[in-house]
Enzyme design. Structure first.
Site, short mmCIF file in Angstrom:
data_model
loop_
_atom_site.label_atom_id
_atom_site.label_comp_id
_atom_site.label_asym_id
_atom_site.label_seq_id
_atom_site.Cartn_x
_atom_site.Cartn_y
_atom_site.Cartn_z
N MET A 182 0.85 -1.20 0.00
CA MET A 182 0.00 0.00 0.00
C MET A 182 0.88 1.25 0.00
O MET A 182 0.42 2.35 0.34
CB MET A 182 -0.94 -0.02 1.20
N ALA A 202 4.06 4.00 0.86
CA ALA A 202 4.76 4.55 2.03
C ALA A 202 5.87 3.57 2.41
O ALA A 202 5.96 3.10 3.54
CB ALA A 202 3.82 4.83 3.19
N GLY A 234 10.91 -2.58 5.69
CA GLY A 234 10.15 -3.84 5.66
C GLY A 234 9.78 -4.21 4.24
O GLY A 234 10.03 -5.34 3.78
N HIS A 235 9.22 -3.24 3.51
CA HIS A 235 8.89 -3.48 2.11
C HIS A 235 10.16 -3.77 1.30
O HIS A 235 10.15 -4.62 0.41
CB HIS A 235 8.23 -2.24 1.50
N SER A 274 4.15 1.37 7.97
CA SER A 274 3.81 2.66 7.35
C SER A 274 3.06 3.54 8.33
O SER A 274 3.09 4.76 8.23
CB SER A 274 2.95 2.43 6.10
P1 AMP Z 1 1.55 -2.93 3.46
O1 AMP Z 1 2.08 -1.88 2.54
O2 AMP Z 1 1.49 -2.53 4.89
O3 AMP Z 1 0.26 -3.54 2.96
O4 AMP Z 1 2.61 -4.10 3.43
C1 AMP Z 1 3.01 -4.70 2.21
C2 AMP Z 1 3.81 -5.92 2.51
O5 AMP Z 1 4.97 -5.56 3.27
C3 AMP Z 1 3.03 -6.95 3.36
O6 AMP Z 1 3.34 -8.24 2.86
C4 AMP Z 1 3.60 -6.73 4.72
O7 AMP Z 1 3.54 -7.86 5.55
C5 AMP Z 1 5.04 -6.38 4.41
N1 AMP Z 1 5.65 -5.65 5.53
C6 AMP Z 1 5.21 -4.50 6.10
N2 AMP Z 1 5.99 -4.16 7.14
C7 AMP Z 1 6.92 -5.13 7.27
C8 AMP Z 1 8.01 -5.36 8.17
N3 AMP Z 1 8.29 -4.54 9.17
N4 AMP Z 1 8.76 -6.46 7.98
C9 AMP Z 1 8.48 -7.32 6.97
N5 AMP Z 1 7.48 -7.16 6.08
C10 AMP Z 1 6.71 -6.08 6.23
#
Ligand code: AMP
Length: 260
Positions: free
Chosen positions: A31, A33, A37-38, A187
Site C-alpha cells: 500500500m 509509504a 520492511g517493504h 507505514s
Molecule cells: P503494506 O504496505 O502494509 O500492505 O505491506 C506490504 C507488505 O509488506 C506486506 O506483505 C507486509 O507484511 C510487508 N511488511 C510491512 N511491514 C513489514 C516489516 N516490518 N517487515 C516485513 N514485512 C513487512
C-alpha cells in the site's frame, strides 16, 4: 527507472510479453509509504526472479475505519525512487475504478481464521485483503509473491487461498524487519508523535518477555495502550494495540507477532 503502469490493461500486456519470453515474475503487493520492511520483500524478489513487479494501491475495501484510510500516508514519488534504487522493473499503481469495475460486488471471503485476531476488531478487513490480492494475482500472474511475517495472519490466509483455489504460484514469507529498538517497521509508525514513538517499542518488548498473554495484556494496558488482543496460537504470540499518541490526536492501531 521502473515502468509505471496505471491500469490493468497495460500491466496485463507487459506481463504477457514477459511470460511469453519465459521470464519469471516476482510480485510484491504493497500500500506504499515504503520502508525497510517493504524493501526486504523487494530485495528477496529481486534475487529470485527475472522480473520484479511492485504494486502500490491503498485498498479501500480492507479499511473498516474511514479515518484510518484517510490518514494512510501517501509518498508515491519517493516510493518510485526506492523502487528504482532496488531494481524494480515495473510499478503498478491502479485507481479504484480500474481495479474494482464491479464496485466490490464480488468478494472473496474466508470464514474461520479471518474472523479471529485482527478480523474480530476489523470486520471485513480480510475479505478486502483476499479480494484485492486475488485481483492483483490475476493481473500480474506472478510465479512468486512476497508477503511479510509482520502481517502473519494475512500471510496465512493468502497461503490458504492459494491452496484452496489451486492457484499456480508460490507464496514466499519474509521475516519481520524491526527498528533498532525492536519496533516492527510499519507505514503507520509515522503517525506516532514523539511520546507514541517512545512508547511503541514496548509492544515487542512486552510480548517477547511476558510469561503469558494475560500478563502481557496487563503490562501493555499499564504502559498506556488500549489492547485489542494478545493471543498465542501454536508457537506464535499475536498482538494488536491502539494509541492516541499521534501527531493529530487520532487513533493508530499497531500489530506485531513473535515466536514463543
Ligand atoms: P503494506 O504496505 O502494509 O500492505 O505491506 C506490504 C507488505 O509488506 C506486506 O506483505 C507486509 O507484511 C510487508 N511488511 C510491512 N511491514 C513489514 C516489516 N516490518 N517487515 C516485513 N514485512 C513487512
Amino acid at each position: 527507472m521502473p515502468k509505471i503502469f496505471k491500469n490493468p490493461a497495460e500491466m496485463i500486456a507487459a506481463r504477457n510479453e514477459w511470460l511469453g519470453s519465459g521470464l519469471t515474475i516476482g510480485f510484491v503487493p504493497t500500500m506504499g509509504a515504503l520502508h525497510e520492511g517493504h524493501e526486504a520483500l523487494i530485495k528477496q524478489a529481486r534475487s529470485d526472479n527475472k522480473i520484479v513487479v511492485l504494486s502500490i494501491f491503498v485498498n479501500p475495501t480492507q479499511f473498516n475505519q474511514k479515518e484510518d484510510f484517510e490518514k494512510y500516508p501517501n509518498t508515491l514519488e519517493n516510493d518510485i525512487k526506492i523502487a528504482e534504487s532496488l531494481g524494480v522493473d515495473a510499478v503498478f499503481t491502479p485507481q479504484y475504478h480500474d481495479i474494482y469495475p464491479d464496485n466490490y460486488r464480488y468478494v472473496l471471503a474466508e470464514n474461520e481464521f479471518s474472523k479471529k485476531l485482527c478480523g474480530k476488531d476489523r470486520p471485513g478487513h480480510f475479505d478486502g485483503v483476499l479480494t484485492i490480492v486475488m485481483k492483483l494475482f490475476n493481473i500480474v500472474k506472478p510465479c512468486k509473491a512476497y508477503f511479510g511475517e509482520k502481517d502473519f495472519q494475512q500471510l496465512e490466509l493468502i497461503k490458504g487461498m492459494v491452496s484452496a483455489f489451486f492457484m499456480d504460484l508460490e507464496i514466499i514469507p519474509v521475516a519481520i524487519v524491526r527498528e533498532s529498538d525492536g519496533l516492527a517497521k510499519s507505514s503507520r509508525n509515522v503517525r506516532l508523535n514523539a511520546d507514541g514513538r517512545a512508547l511503541a517499542p514496548k509492544i515487542y518488548q512486552i510480548i517477547s518477555n511476558s510469561k503469558n498473554t494475560d500478563l502481557a495484556s496487563e503490562e501493555l494496558t499499564k504502559a498506556g495502550f488500549v489492547v485489542d488482543y494478545v493471543t498465542d496460537i501454536g508457537n506464535r504470540r499475536f498482538v494488536a494495540v491502539k494509541t492516541k499518541l499521534t501527531h493529530d490526536g487520532g487513533e493508530v492501531r499497531l500489530i506485531d507477532n513473535v515466536k514463543i
